[in-house]
Design a protein around this motif. Structure first.
Motif, PDB file in Angstrom:
ATOM      1  N   LEU A 208      -8.552   4.814  -0.210  1.00  0.00           N
ATOM      2  CA  LEU A 208      -8.780   3.622  -1.026  1.00  0.00           C
ATOM      3  C   LEU A 208      -7.844   2.492  -0.610  1.00  0.00           C
ATOM      4  O   LEU A 208      -8.277   1.335  -0.438  1.00  0.00           O
ATOM      5  CB  LEU A 208      -8.579   3.968  -2.504  1.00  0.00           C
ATOM      6  N   ILE A 209      -6.566   2.792  -0.430  1.00  0.00           N
ATOM      7  CA  ILE A 209      -5.601   1.777  -0.017  1.00  0.00           C
ATOM      8  C   ILE A 209      -5.927   1.271   1.387  1.00  0.00           C
ATOM      9  O   ILE A 209      -5.876   0.061   1.662  1.00  0.00           O
ATOM     10  CB  ILE A 209      -4.179   2.354  -0.074  1.00  0.00           C
ATOM     11  N   LEU A 210      -6.301   2.186   2.293  1.00  0.00           N
ATOM     12  CA  LEU A 210      -6.608   1.797   3.671  1.00  0.00           C
ATOM     13  C   LEU A 210      -7.784   0.830   3.725  1.00  0.00           C
ATOM     14  O   LEU A 210      -7.710  -0.217   4.388  1.00  0.00           O
ATOM     15  CB  LEU A 210      -6.905   3.046   4.501  1.00  0.00           C
ATOM     16  N   PHE A 211      -8.862   1.162   3.014  1.00  0.00           N
ATOM     17  CA  PHE A 211     -10.038   0.301   3.075  1.00  0.00           C
ATOM     18  C   PHE A 211      -9.804  -1.022   2.355  1.00  0.00           C
ATOM     19  O   PHE A 211     -10.381  -2.048   2.731  1.00  0.00           O
ATOM     20  CB  PHE A 211     -11.260   1.026   2.505  1.00  0.00           C
TER      21      PHE A 211
ATOM     22  N   GLY B 296     -14.528  -2.664   0.126  1.00  0.00           N
ATOM     23  CA  GLY B 296     -13.293  -1.908   0.311  1.00  0.00           C
ATOM     24  C   GLY B 296     -13.212  -0.678  -0.566  1.00  0.00           C
ATOM     25  O   GLY B 296     -13.259   0.463  -0.073  1.00  0.00           O
ATOM     26  N   PRO B 297     -13.086  -0.847  -1.886  1.00  0.00           N
ATOM     27  CA  PRO B 297     -13.046   0.337  -2.755  1.00  0.00           C
ATOM     28  C   PRO B 297     -14.347   1.124  -2.764  1.00  0.00           C
ATOM     29  O   PRO B 297     -14.332   2.340  -2.924  1.00  0.00           O
ATOM     30  CB  PRO B 297     -12.740  -0.257  -4.137  1.00  0.00           C
ATOM     31  N   ALA B 298     -15.486   0.429  -2.592  1.00  0.00           N
ATOM     32  CA  ALA B 298     -16.767   1.134  -2.601  1.00  0.00           C
ATOM     33  C   ALA B 298     -16.877   2.084  -1.416  1.00  0.00           C
ATOM     34  O   ALA B 298     -17.360   3.214  -1.553  1.00  0.00           O
ATOM     35  CB  ALA B 298     -17.918   0.130  -2.580  1.00  0.00           C
ATOM     36  N   THR B 299     -16.427   1.651  -0.250  1.00  0.00           N
ATOM     37  CA  THR B 299     -16.479   2.508   0.935  1.00  0.00           C
ATOM     38  C   THR B 299     -15.610   3.738   0.762  1.00  0.00           C
ATOM     39  O   THR B 299     -16.012   4.855   1.106  1.00  0.00           O
ATOM     40  CB  THR B 299     -16.030   1.723   2.177  1.00  0.00           C
ATOM     41  N   ALA B 300     -14.418   3.559   0.216  1.00  0.00           N
ATOM     42  CA  ALA B 300     -13.539   4.708  -0.020  1.00  0.00           C
ATOM     43  C   ALA B 300     -14.180   5.698  -0.988  1.00  0.00           C
ATOM     44  O   ALA B 300     -14.138   6.913  -0.777  1.00  0.00           O
ATOM     45  CB  ALA B 300     -12.190   4.240  -0.562  1.00  0.00           C
ATOM     46  N   ALA B 301     -14.789   5.168  -2.050  1.00  0.00           N
ATOM     47  CA  ALA B 301     -15.420   6.047  -3.041  1.00  0.00           C
ATOM     48  C   ALA B 301     -16.618   6.786  -2.458  1.00  0.00           C
ATOM     49  O   ALA B 301     -16.838   7.969  -2.747  1.00  0.00           O
ATOM     50  CB  ALA B 301     -15.853   5.222  -4.257  1.00  0.00           C
ATOM     51  N   ILE B 302     -17.398   6.097  -1.613  1.00  0.00           N
ATOM     52  CA  ILE B 302     -18.592   6.722  -1.049  1.00  0.00           C
ATOM     53  C   ILE B 302     -18.221   7.752   0.008  1.00  0.00           C
ATOM     54  O   ILE B 302     -18.737   8.875   0.014  1.00  0.00           O
ATOM     55  CB  ILE B 302     -19.520   5.650  -0.446  1.00  0.00           C
TER      56      ILE B 302
ATOM     57  N   ILE C  55      -6.920  -2.596   2.409  1.00  0.00           N
ATOM     58  CA  ILE C  55      -6.169  -3.374   3.389  1.00  0.00           C
ATOM     59  C   ILE C  55      -7.095  -3.918   4.473  1.00  0.00           C
ATOM     60  O   ILE C  55      -7.000  -5.086   4.885  1.00  0.00           O
ATOM     61  CB  ILE C  55      -5.051  -2.515   4.006  1.00  0.00           C
ATOM     62  N   VAL C  56      -8.029  -3.074   4.940  1.00  0.00           N
ATOM     63  CA  VAL C  56      -8.968  -3.522   5.975  1.00  0.00           C
ATOM     64  C   VAL C  56      -9.829  -4.679   5.477  1.00  0.00           C
ATOM     65  O   VAL C  56     -10.038  -5.673   6.190  1.00  0.00           O
ATOM     66  CB  VAL C  56      -9.848  -2.341   6.437  1.00  0.00           C
ATOM     67  N   THR C  57     -10.322  -4.586   4.247  1.00  0.00           N
ATOM     68  CA  THR C  57     -11.142  -5.675   3.720  1.00  0.00           C
ATOM     69  C   THR C  57     -10.329  -6.950   3.508  1.00  0.00           C
ATOM     70  O   THR C  57     -10.833  -8.055   3.744  1.00  0.00           O
ATOM     71  CB  THR C  57     -11.787  -5.267   2.388  1.00  0.00           C
ATOM     72  N   ASP C  58      -9.072  -6.802   3.102  1.00  0.00           N
ATOM     73  CA  ASP C  58      -8.207  -7.984   2.977  1.00  0.00           C
ATOM     74  C   ASP C  58      -8.005  -8.663   4.324  1.00  0.00           C
ATOM     75  O   ASP C  58      -8.009  -9.899   4.429  1.00  0.00           O
ATOM     76  CB  ASP C  58      -6.861  -7.599   2.378  1.00  0.00           C
ATOM     77  N   LEU C  59      -7.828  -7.864   5.364  1.00  0.00           N
ATOM     78  CA  LEU C  59      -7.662  -8.432   6.698  1.00  0.00           C
ATOM     79  C   LEU C  59      -8.940  -9.111   7.178  1.00  0.00           C
ATOM     80  O   LEU C  59      -8.888 -10.186   7.807  1.00  0.00           O
ATOM     81  CB  LEU C  59      -7.240  -7.339   7.681  1.00  0.00           C
TER      82      LEU C  59
ATOM     83  N   GLY D 266       0.811  -1.213   0.000  1.00  0.00           N
ATOM     84  CA  GLY D 266       0.000   0.000   0.000  1.00  0.00           C
ATOM     85  C   GLY D 266       0.841   1.258   0.000  1.00  0.00           C
ATOM     86  O   GLY D 266       0.515   2.237  -0.685  1.00  0.00           O
ATOM     87  N   SER D 267       1.956   1.246   0.730  1.00  0.00           N
ATOM     88  CA  SER D 267       2.852   2.409   0.760  1.00  0.00           C
ATOM     89  C   SER D 267       3.476   2.655  -0.610  1.00  0.00           C
ATOM     90  O   SER D 267       3.574   3.804  -1.064  1.00  0.00           O
ATOM     91  CB  SER D 267       3.938   2.205   1.812  1.00  0.00           C
ATOM     92  N   LEU D 268       3.902   1.597  -1.284  1.00  0.00           N
ATOM     93  CA  LEU D 268       4.480   1.739  -2.621  1.00  0.00           C
ATOM     94  C   LEU D 268       3.439   2.269  -3.612  1.00  0.00           C
ATOM     95  O   LEU D 268       3.748   3.115  -4.460  1.00  0.00           O
ATOM     96  CB  LEU D 268       5.035   0.393  -3.100  1.00  0.00           C
TER      97      LEU D 268
END
Length: 307
Positions: free
Chosen positions: A285-288, A236-242, A290-294, A12-14
């Motif tokens: 977007l990256i944060l959510f 994950g991406p949907a939450t970031a977009a919303i 990662i959260v969904t992957d976890l 995610g950092s990269l």
């Protein structure tokens, strides 16, 4: 598990650094600059203005200065709003976007999962067709059409809700939240229905049914847990977009969110503000993700070893 988390954070950092680099250089490849639309001024004044914002430096030096400020949580001053920094502008609009987005995510998730479960449990029945109709409406009709229609019906004709703005408490949230959540309700309900039907055909679910533990326990303890993995991946991406807000929603309902600032910044070539909002979008977007992957790895341990 710690190795899995560390790998996701590193990737995610990269990705975030690549986004910052690409956005920085693409913004400066376009012709013109943040002060090219101003009234005609002398070359000396133009040079002084550019020097004040370090635009006279080589581009690699500007990039290094931006990254250094970013490491110190300093996004720099806005070239459009001279008395405000980028952090001040984002801080002023982000609470509104977060409030509307959080409620929209909650409504979309709860209603979408409920419709998907109802459709899967009663396939080819009235409930299934009704849930499918809601899904088709949410996907087929764009929000810039649904928004004005709801404004005319519930605000202009019935006078139940305000047309727009942020001055009527919870009543100001109803229409924006519904319009923002409706397309995601459609996607979540269709995804939940398909995943539920597929999961109910798995051997472990059939075994639970054969043991006679009851439909409710089978649904909650076996079927739902496996069926929600694709839904979590979508959220994950949907939450970031919303949550970061919709430009159309904020425009239609005259909301003071960060989406409108992003459009204004892009039109006025406000480099620091565009970079700041882009960085915020990318970080969320990256944060959510990662959260969904976890969450998926916690539900299904096999995913921890699949990457």
């Amino acid at each position: 598990m710690l190795r899995f988390v560390g790998k996701r954070l590193w990737n995610g950092s990269l990705t975030l650094f690549a986004l910052v680099t690409l956005t920085f250089f693409v913004m400066r490849l376009a012709p013109g600059g943040p002060f090219s639309r101003n009234r005609k001024i002398s070359p000396e004044v133009q040079a002084n203005i550019e020097a004040a914002f370090h635009l006279d430096e080589p581009i690699w030096q500007q990039f290094g200065r931006f990254v250094w400020g970013l490491l110190h949580l300093d996004l720099g001053p806005s070239t459009r709003f001279r008395d405000y920094s980028v952090g001040d502008i984002i801080a002023s609009g982000l609470p509104y976007s977060l409030t509307i987005g959080a409620w929209a995510v909650l409504v979309a998730t709860l209603v979408g999962i409920a419709l998907g479960i109802a459709g899967a449990m009663r396939r080819n029945g009235f409930t299934d067709y009704a849930a499918g109709t809601v899904g088709v409406i949410g996907i087929a009709i764009p929000i810039f059409v649904i928004g004005p229609v709801l404004q005319v019906v519930f605000a202009v004709q019935l006078h139940w809700l305000p047309v727009g703005g942020w001055n009527d408490g919870w009543r100001s949230l109803v229409l924006p939240v519904v319009v923002l959540a409706l397309p995601n309700i459609a996607y979540i309900s269709r995804l939940t229905r398909a995943s539920m039907i597929e999961t109910m055909r798995e051997n472990y679910v059939r075994t639970a049914v054969a043991k006679g533990i009851g439909p409710t326990r089978t649904l909650i303890g076996h079927t739902l847990e496996g069926a929600l993995i694709p839904v979590i991946a979508y959220l994950g991406p949907a939450t970031a977009a919303i949550i970061t807000g919709s430009i159309l929603i904020e425009t239609v309902f005259a909301l003071p969110g960060i989406g409108r600032h992003f459009v204004d910044a892009a039109l006025n070539r406000d480099y620091p503000l565009v970079m700041g909002i882009t960085l915020l979008y990318g970080a969320l977007l990256i944060l959510f993700n990662i959260v969904t992957d976890l969450l998926r790895a916690w539900i299904d341990p096999r995913l921890r070893h699949a990457r």
